[in-house]
Design an enzyme around this catalytic site. Structure first.
Site: not given
Length: 527
Positions: A125, A205, A229
């Protein structure tokens, strides 16, 4: 081995897979129009299916010499090139990925492998620092020079021989910028789409990490979570995601929201790969037999699981939870209905506490990077850069955090103490009362339609108790509502990550709730 011969062998290993797959003139003449595109999009490589293969199976093949890391990495790079334009999950691939893979192949040939992830391609990420690639948190404010050093978890991945394949898109600033954000959108990467139905949202996210795994663009990925997330995008994309116990994985070098709740965690298409990744990035609390335990699904007989239904997620999700409970009971588990207390108070206190913590922690992080030096400068950057308003213009959370009480304020300290106490009691008391091994709940609703004007349409309370308490939670695929995946969220007490993964492997085996995406453009209006 001398430096010159090592470099020559690396070059040969990097080139080999391309020579091996290059078609001869006769094969090229026989190809029908569209064959090359279909081949590039295939999940098959060397007789294995990337969509279903596990890390132990890959390592066994590499040990036998029937698969190389270079070939595996090349296959993933080719899939990213062919498939990612549909879902927009990968921000960039590493220019050194094939070199990393070649070095792993040398270690495999010499019998000097570094562990279970040696030669395995991993996506990060893009809020996890890397010294050789930009780390942006999705924001143009950080889109310049890379950080000075790797995040600690990246250093562990490199030391373990993993191939850092590239960076995955995310919800900008991990969804902590606007009051009504659109998950999966960032100014740097644009919008990530759900691979199952492309106009649906991937949840945030860690949107790019989950969507990339669903589309088989990497073997494993790293996500981060403050509250939901990791586990929500895992559920919404039919993959596995673990939010570890707070402190198990170092947050050094990860763009923060709150040190009191933030953690990076592993994501994969199955529990065993998730466990193996945790065994590499986790700290001293990670037990040596973690991966072995998750590899033995065993029996659910005698396990007691509390089902927290959350009917607010809709009748179809509730019906799926009923079917899930029946399947677990059919495998010998005892499933009892539970309700977690204190949730209204947690919802009341969490956001104000996070505002104060974000101001403290983002200021400390920005001081280590080129660009805005603190939250006030970051707010001004967003005001003066129209590209940051391409999907939504708001930065209300930034502005509220700037005005929030400092973390030295007694009122803030009382809030965080009450949050910690009530969140832990909400899990501990229920588990003790019913003698539970874990609490289960739906990880997500069916994916909503992505809409920049409206923002997210999410109501997902299941992640909050474990997230605020710092306890582990694990999302495994439970099944589908129509074409849209729903995950089953399992949570347990602090430090019970290995037990939770072992239980998750048994649940995964029983539910068999994952299938590959079909990249449908949309659903009929009736759905």
């Amino acid at each position: 081995m001398k430096m010159r011969s090592m470099a020559a062998l690396t070059a040969i290993l990097v080139a080999a897979p391309f020579a091996a797959v290059a078609p001869g003139p006769q094969a090229a003449a026989q190809n029908r129009p569209g064959d090359s595109a279909r081949s590039a999009e295939s999940t098959m490589v060397g007789g294995i299916d990337l969509d279903t293969v596990t890390i132990p199976e890959l390592q066994a093949r590499m040990a036998r010499g029937s698969l190389s890391s270079v070939r595996l990495t090349s296959a993933y790079l080719q899939r990213i090139k062919a498939v990612d334009p549909k879902i927009n999950a990968v921000l960039q691939t590493s220019p050194t990925a094939l070199g990393q893979a070649a070095a792993s192949d040398i270690r495999h040939r010499l019998g000097r492998t570094r562990g279970p992830l040696d030669g395995i391609p991993v996506l990060l990420k893009d809020n996890v620092d890397t010294r050789d690639m930009p780390t942006t948190a999705g924001s143009l404010a950080l889109a310049g020079k890379p950080p000075r050093s790797d995040a600690e978890l990246v250093a562990k991945l490199r030391a373990g021989g993993a191939v850092i394949l590239g960076k995955a898109n995310l919800s900008e600033w991990a969804n902590f910028r606007a009051a009504k954000p659109t998950s999966g959108w960032s100014a740097v990467g644009g919008q990530t789409h759900n691979p199952y139905v492309l106009d649906r949202n991937p949840c945030g996210s860690s949107a790019g990490s989950a969507a990339a795994l669903a589309a088989s663009l990497a073997q494993v990925a790293i996500g981060t979570e403050t509250d939901g997330s990791i586990v929500c995008p895992a559920g919404m994309n039919a993959v596995v995601g673990l939010k570890p116990s707070l402190g198990m994985v170092s947050q050094a070098g990860v763009v923060p929201i709150s040190a009191e709740q933030d953690t990076a965690g592993p994501m994969a298409r199955n529990v065993i790969d998730t466990a193996l990744t945790l065994s590499v990035i986790g700290g001293a609390a990670t037990t040596p037999d973690l991966a072995e335990a998750a590899a033995r699904p065993g029996s659910l007989r005698g396990k007691r699981i509390g089902l927290w239904r959350l009917p607010v997620l809709g009748t179809e999700v509730d019906a799926l939870m009923t079917r899930t409970a029946e399947r677990l009971r059919g495998a010998g588990a005892e499933v009892v209905e539970v309700d977690l207390p204190y949730q209204d108070r947690l919802a009341e206190l969490e956001f104000p506490a996070l505002l104060s913590e974000f101001h403290r922690d983002i200021d400390a992080y920005l001081a280590t990077r080129k660009g805005p030096r603190d939250l006030a400068e970051l707010i001004e950057f967003n005001r003066t850069h129209p590209q940051e308003h391409a999907c939504f213009a708001g930065q209300e959370l930034f502005e509220q955090a700037l005005a929030a009480p400092p973390t030295t304020d007694p009122e803030y300290r009382a809030m965080r103490a009450e949050l910690t106490d009530l969140s832990r009691r909400s899990i501990d008391e229920v588990m003790a009362e019913h003698g539970l091994d874990a609490i289960a709940s739906p990880a997500n609703p069916p994916a909503w339609t992505t809409d920049c004007a409206r923002g997210d349409n999410d109501v997902i309370p299941s992640s909050t108790p474990a997230a605020v308490a710092g306890y582990p939670s694990l999302s495994v695929p439970a099944g589908f509502v129509g074409e849209l995946p729903v995950g089953l969220l399992l949570m347990a007490a602090h430090g019970q990550d290995a037990d939770l993964l072992t239980l998750g492997a048994a649940v995964e085996h029983r539910l068999d709730g994952r299938q590959a995406p079909r990249y449908l453009p949309t659903l009929p209006a009736a759905d």
